[in-house]
Write an enzyme that holds these catalytic residues in place. Structure first.
Site, mmCIF file in Angstrom:
data_model
loop_
_atom_site.group_PDB
_atom_site.id
_atom_site.type_symbol
_atom_site.label_atom_id
_atom_site.label_comp_id
_atom_site.label_asym_id
_atom_site.label_seq_id
_atom_site.Cartn_x
_atom_site.Cartn_y
_atom_site.Cartn_z
ATOM 1 N N CYS A 70 0.962 -1.175 -0.034
ATOM 2 C CA CYS A 70 0.129 0.235 -0.359
ATOM 3 C C CYS A 70 0.751 1.240 0.230
ATOM 4 O O CYS A 70 1.400 1.114 1.238
ATOM 5 C CB CYS A 70 -0.952 -0.216 1.258
ATOM 6 N N CYS A 177 -0.638 4.103 -6.368
ATOM 7 C CA CYS A 177 -1.804 3.187 -5.034
ATOM 8 C C CYS A 177 -1.617 1.425 -6.067
ATOM 9 O O CYS A 177 -2.284 1.202 -7.205
ATOM 10 C CB CYS A 177 -2.915 3.955 -5.190
#
Ligand code: DGL
Length: 213
Positions: A70, A177
């Site tokens: 992440c 992302c």
């Protein structure tokens, strides 16, 4: 070997899949924090605390390494994680600014990432280290991760984003992302062939394999 993978949501899945192909004998435990996502619209302290809480099952499972799959949790929380748990091997994922500046010919790149990643100190450091003399466009992607998580990625107007970036003379688009893996093909389809779309799952899985070996 037991490897834990954490993302706030479905972003970790692509990394987990790649990794299990590359390391067929490793045991891979993939977890998320769906109920608290999107992390990318939260304050740094919240992201740090949520990440610490969310990864506890990976300590209990006695993982040898934890991959923070992440960008948001990596850029905001990984230094705290490393100082809080010095015995754990953490591997993070950050926006691919260095490879992007190597590839660009127009000296103008785009980074698509969550608001918290863009605002993070670590992201500024990456820009200062690798992209001082390059132009970086950061389009508004604040709703993307949540839409992807909820299976509504068709509501993301990839065409308009790409059109806007092309007008700015961008020739490399960084998907910063892990959720955006799931719209990579749509982004690619919207661009002209001379524009590159970078997304880390392949490179990360290969790097992790090297580190762990
Ligand atoms: N997948 C996460 C990232 O790479 C963010 C998703 C979220 O906002 O929770 O940044």
């Amino acid at each position: 070997m037991r490897i834990g993978i954490f993302d706030s949501g479905v972003g970790g899945k692509a990394v987990a899949t790649k990794l299990s192909e590359l390391l067929p004998h490793a045991e891979i435990i993939s977890i998320n924090d769906h109920k608290n996502m999107p992390y990318g619209n939260r304050k740094p302290n919240e992201i740090i605390q949520l990440t610490i809480n969310a990864i506890q099952p990976l300590f209990q499972a006695k993982c040898d390494a934890i991959i923070i799959a992440c960008n948001t949790a990596t850029t905001v929380a990984i230094s705290t994680l490393r100082s809080t748990y010095p015995d754990m091997h953490f591997i993070g994922i950050e926006p691919m600014i260095k490879p992007a500046v190597k590839l660009t010919k127009t000296r103008c790149i785009a980074v698509c990432a969550t608001p918290s990643t863009i605002k993070s100190k670590r992201y500024s450091e990456l820009k200062d280290t690798w992209a001082k003399d390059f132009k970086i466009i950061e389009p508004d992607c604040s709703q993307w991760a949540e839409l992807i998580e909820n299976g509504e990625s068709d509501k993301i107007d990839t065409n308009s984003t790409v059109k806007y970036l092309m007008k700015k003379n961008v020739d490399v688009i960084v998907l910063g992302c892990t959720h955006y893996h799931w719209i990579k093909q749509r982004m690619k389809n919207a661009t002209s062939p001379n524009i590159k779309v970078l997304e880390p799952s392949d490179a990360i899985a290969a790097r992790i394999t090297t580190i762990l070996n």
